[in-house]
Motif scaffolding. Structure first.
Motif, PDB file in Angstrom:
ATOM      1  N   ILE A 291       0.826  -1.192   0.000  1.00  0.00           N
ATOM      2  CA  ILE A 291       0.000   0.000   0.000  1.00  0.00           C
ATOM      3  C   ILE A 291       0.861   1.243   0.000  1.00  0.00           C
ATOM      4  N   SER A 292       0.262   2.364  -0.348  1.00  0.00           N
ATOM      5  CA  SER A 292       0.987   3.627  -0.428  1.00  0.00           C
ATOM      6  C   SER A 292       1.214   4.194   0.963  1.00  0.00           C
ATOM      7  N   SER A 293       2.023   5.249   1.038  1.00  0.00           N
ATOM      8  CA  SER A 293       2.295   5.895   2.317  1.00  0.00           C
ATOM      9  C   SER A 293       1.027   6.501   2.903  1.00  0.00           C
ATOM     10  N   GLU A 294       0.185   7.083   2.045  1.00  0.00           N
ATOM     11  CA  GLU A 294      -1.060   7.682   2.518  1.00  0.00           C
ATOM     12  C   GLU A 294      -1.982   6.615   3.116  1.00  0.00           C
ATOM     13  N   GLU A 295      -2.084   5.472   2.445  1.00  0.00           N
ATOM     14  CA  GLU A 295      -2.915   4.396   2.969  1.00  0.00           C
ATOM     15  C   GLU A 295      -2.335   3.840   4.274  1.00  0.00           C
ATOM     16  N   THR A 296      -1.013   3.744   4.340  1.00  0.00           N
ATOM     17  CA  THR A 296      -0.374   3.281   5.573  1.00  0.00           C
ATOM     18  C   THR A 296      -0.689   4.211   6.735  1.00  0.00           C
ATOM     19  N   ALA A 297      -0.631   5.532   6.489  1.00  0.00           N
ATOM     20  CA  ALA A 297      -0.931   6.493   7.544  1.00  0.00           C
ATOM     21  C   ALA A 297      -2.378   6.365   8.012  1.00  0.00           C
ATOM     22  N   GLN A 298      -3.294   6.174   7.082  1.00  0.00           N
ATOM     23  CA  GLN A 298      -4.701   6.037   7.448  1.00  0.00           C
ATOM     24  C   GLN A 298      -4.937   4.775   8.279  1.00  0.00           C
ATOM     25  N   LEU A 299      -4.340   3.667   7.860  1.00  0.00           N
ATOM     26  CA  LEU A 299      -4.525   2.421   8.580  1.00  0.00           C
ATOM     27  C   LEU A 299      -3.840   2.446   9.945  1.00  0.00           C
ATOM     28  N   PHE A 300      -2.707   3.155  10.047  1.00  0.00           N
ATOM     29  CA  PHE A 300      -2.052   3.267  11.349  1.00  0.00           C
ATOM     30  C   PHE A 300      -2.915   4.064  12.315  1.00  0.00           C
TER      31      PHE A 300
END
Length: 576
Positions: A291-300
Motif C-alpha cells: 500500500i501507499s504511504s497515505e494508505e499506511t498512515a490512514q490504517l495506522f
C-alpha cells in the motif's frame, strides 16, 4: 530513518539539505528513497574517486556517493561486501590545520567486485549448481575490542496488513486471554537445525555397475572431473578476493557518520542473517500489493485508535499488537509514524509496567499470560527501533523531560529471571514463557544502548542519554544483576558443548546482541564488570573455547562480528 516531518508524504532528512534531498527524490527509486538513513558531506578518497568533496548517502544496504553539488548517485559499496569499518587516528595532510584537528577519518574495508567469469558459467550449469552468487563473508580483521556502535500474524481473515489465511486457534490448555504463540506467530527461538552431510560425488575409479552402459560411465567420469574443478575453484575463491578501501573524512567533531555506518552495517548483518530463517522471511517480506504511504498512515491511525480505546480486552489487545508488530516489520513508513505520534509508545510502556513491574512491587509472581503479553510488547518496541537511531521524532519522544519515558521503559524492561518455584505443576510452562521474555528484553536493551551511543554525538541538550546514563538509571533496579547474569549464562550455555550443534539464524543474532550487551556492561559500568568477572570467569574459561564458534555457520553474515565479540568477552571477563 533519517527523516522527519508532518504527514506521510513529507519525508525530510533530519539534517536537511533541500537541494540534495530534492535530487535524491527525483533520482532514486521510491523504494531506495524511503530507505535512505542519512547523508553527510565529507572528503572521499578511493581508487575510483581519487580525492573529492562529496556527499556520502547511507541506505539500509549500501553506501552511495554523489557530487557536490549533486549530479549523479553512484553506489560505492554494499554492506554485504564490507569487512570492517573503523576510525583511523591520523592527521590528514591535505586538510587545513583547523579541519585536520577536528576531522574524523573513517576507513571502510571491503571485498572488491570481481568481473564476471563467463568461462566457467557453462561448468556450473552442467554441474547443476547454478544459484545465487556467494556473499563475501563479513570476517573482520583482529583489532581492539569494539564498543557497541552499531544494533498472518493473528488477525482474522481480512486483516488490514496481511492475510495469509491463518486464523487464531485457542488451545484448551492455554488461557483464552493469551492465545498459543505458535498459532499466532510469536517470534520464538527455534531449536538448532539438525546437521546434515553432503553426499560424496561418485568417483571415476569406482567399478561400473553390472549391466550399466559404458556411455554412462563416461558421463559419470566427466561429471566427476567437473565437480573437482568446481571444488578447486571454490577453494581458491578466498585467495582471489581483493580487498579495497573507501576513506571518508568527515570534517566535524560532532559528525555522526561513523556511528551511522556502524549501525547500518550491523543492522544489515542481523537482518541478512534473520532472512535465512523461513519464518522470519515470510513475516518480514512485504506483500506484492503493497500500500501507499497515505494508505499506511490512514490504517495506522485506525489501528492506534483501536489500541487506545477504553475497555479493550486482553485478547483483542494481543491480536492488535501482533498486527502492529507485523506491519512495523514490513513498513518503513509505519515505523516513522509510530514515533511521530508517540501515543502508542507511551501506551505500550504503561502496559508493560502494569504487566510486570506492578505485579513485582506487590510481591506477586508472574503468570504465563502476563509474560506472553509482555514479550509481544517488547518485540513490537524492538521492531519499531529498526532504522530509528537517526529519527528525530524518536529522540524527541524518549529524551523529553530529561529522558522520563526512556527511564520508564528501561525500568519496566528488567525483570527477575527466576520463576515462582512454589508452583511445580506450571513451572515448566512458566519458565519457557519467562525465557522467551528475557530473550526479547535483551534485544530491546541492545537497541536502547545503541541509542545511548548515538546520543553522545547529538546536541548538548540531548547527549545526556549516554550509555553511562542508561546504566545509571538501571542501577537501583533490584533485579539488574540477576538479569545481566542470566544473559551471561545463556552465552555460556549456547557456546558450550552441551547445547547441541549449529545455531539457527535467530539464535545467532540473539547471541550477537547478548555479547554486545555484556561487552557494554564490562566497558561502561564498574559494578556490572566486577559482577561478571567474579561470577562467570570460570564458566567462560572452561566452557567457551575457540571451537565454540563453530556453532555459527560460515554462511551467517553475523558470524564474523560475533566471533570478534566472543574473543573480546573472553579477554575482559578473564582479566583480573
Amino acid at each position: 530513518m533519517a527523516r522527519t516531518g508532518s504527514g506521510s508524504g513529507s519525508l525530510l532528512l533530519t539534517r536537511r539539505n533541500a537541494r540534495l534531498d530534492s535530487f535524491l527524490k527525483r533520482t532514486a527509486a521510491r523504494g531506495l528513497y524511503e530507505r535512505i538513513r542519512a547523508y553527510e558531506p565529507c572528503v572521499v578518497v578511493s581508487d575510483a574517486v581519487g580525492r573529492a568533496y562529496m556527499h556520502a548517502v547511507l541506505s539500509d544496504e549500501r553506501v552511495y556517493l554523489t557530487e557536490f553539488p549533486p549530479r549523479a548517485l553512484t553506489e560505492a559499496v554494499s554492506f554485504g561486501r564490507v569487512r570492517d569499518i573503523e576510525l583511523v587516528n591520523d592527521l590528514p595532510g591535505f586538510l587545513s590545520a583547523k579541519d585536520r584537528e577536528r576531522c574524523q577519518h573513517i576507513r571502510i574495508t571491503y571485498v572488491a567486485e570481481k568481473p564476471a567469469r563467463q568461462d566457467r558459467d557453462w561448468l556450473r550449469r552442467r554441474d547443476g549448481r547454478e544459484g545465487f552468487p556467494p556473499v563475501a563473508p563479513p570476517t573482520r580483521r583482529a583489532s581492539q575490542c569494539p564498543t557497541i556502535t552499531h544494533s498472518s500474524e493473528g488477525r482474522p481473515a481480512g486483516s488490514r496488513w496481511i492475510n495469509e489465511g491463518i486464523k487464531p486457534v485457542l488451545k484448551p490448555s492455554r488461557s483464552a486471554s493469551c492465545p498459543n504463540p505458535e498459532t499466532l506467530g510469536l517470534l520464538t527461538v527455534p531449536h538448532p537445525p539438525p546437521s546434515s552431510s553432503r553426499s560424496a560425488s561418485p568417483s571415476s575409479a569406482s567399478p561400473p555397475a553390472e549391466g550399466r552402459p559404458e556411455g554412462a560411465q563416461v558421463t559419470r567420469r566427466f561429471g566427476s572431473v567437473l565437480t573437482r574443478l568446481l571444488r578447486r575453484d571454490e577453494a581458491h575463491r578466498e585467495e582471489e578476493e581483493r580487498e579495497a578501501e573507501l576513506h571518508l573524512y568527515a570534517v566535524s567533531q560532532t559528525s555522526k557518520l561513523y556511528l551511522q555506518l556502524q549501525s547500518s552495517w550491523n543492522s544489515f548483518l542481523m537482518r541478512s542473517t534473520l532472512l535465512l530463517d523461513p519464518l522470519y522471511r515470510r513475516r518480514s517480506t512485504a506483500s506484492s500489493d503493497s500500500i501507499s504511504s497515505e494508505e499506511t498512515a490512514q490504517l495506522f491511525r485506525q489501528l492506534s485508535s483501536e489500541l487506545l480505546r477504553d475497555g479493550i480486552g486482553v485478547e483483542e489487545l494481543y491480536l492488535l499488537l501482533q498486527e502492529l508488530r507485523t506491519a512495523a516489520l514490513r513498513s518503513v513508513t509505519l515505523r516513522r509514524l509510530f514515533w511521530r505520534s508517540g501515543e502508542v509508545c507511551v501506551f505500550l510502556v504503561q502496559t508493560l509496567e502494569d504487566c510486570l513491574q506492578g505485579r513485582q512491587s506487590l510481591g506477586g509472581v508472574y503468570t504465563t499470560d502476563q509474560l506472553l503479553l509482555s514479550s509481544l510488547i517488547v518485540q513490537t518496541l524492538t521492531v519499531t527501533f529498526t532504522e530509528a537511531e537517526v529519527e528525530e521524532a524518536t529522540t524527541r519522544l524518549l529524551f523529553a523531560d530529561k529522558g522520563a519515558l526512556l527511564s520508564r521503559m528501561l525500568l519496566a524492561l528488567i525483570c527477575d529471571p527466576q520463576t515462582d518455584r512454589r508452583r511445580p505443576p506450571t513451572h515448566s510452562q512458566l519458565q519457557a514463557s519467562l525465557s522467551e521474555y528475557l530473550d526479547a528484553a535483551c534485544s530491546l536493551l541492545f537497541e536502547l544502548l545503541l541509542l545511548g551511543h548515538q546520543s553522545s554525538r547529538r546536541s548538548s541538550a540531548e547527549n545526556f542519554a549516554s550509555v553511562g546514563w542508561i546504566l545509571r538509571v538501571l542501577q537501583p533496579h533490584p533485579h539488574l544483576l540477576p538479569f545481566v547474569g542470566y544473559q551471561a549464562r545463556q552465552v555460556v550455555q549456547v557456546l558450550s558443548g552441551l547445547s547441541g550443534s549449529f545455531l539457527s539464524p535467530v539464535q545467532a543474532v540473539l547471541l550477537f546482541q547478548r555479547c554486545r550487551l555484556l561487552l557494554t556492561c564490562l566497558q561502561h559500568d564498574e559494578q556490572l564488570a566486577q559482577h561478571l568477572q567474579t561470577h562467570f570467569r570460570e564458566e567462560f574459561r572452561y566452557f567457551v573455547t575457540p571451537s565454540s564458534t563453530e556453532k555459527l555457520l560460515p554462511d551467517y553474515p553475523i558470524r564474523g562480528p560475533t566471533v570478534k565479540l566472543i574473543e573480546c568477552l573472553l579477554s575482559l571477563i578473564g582479566d583480573k
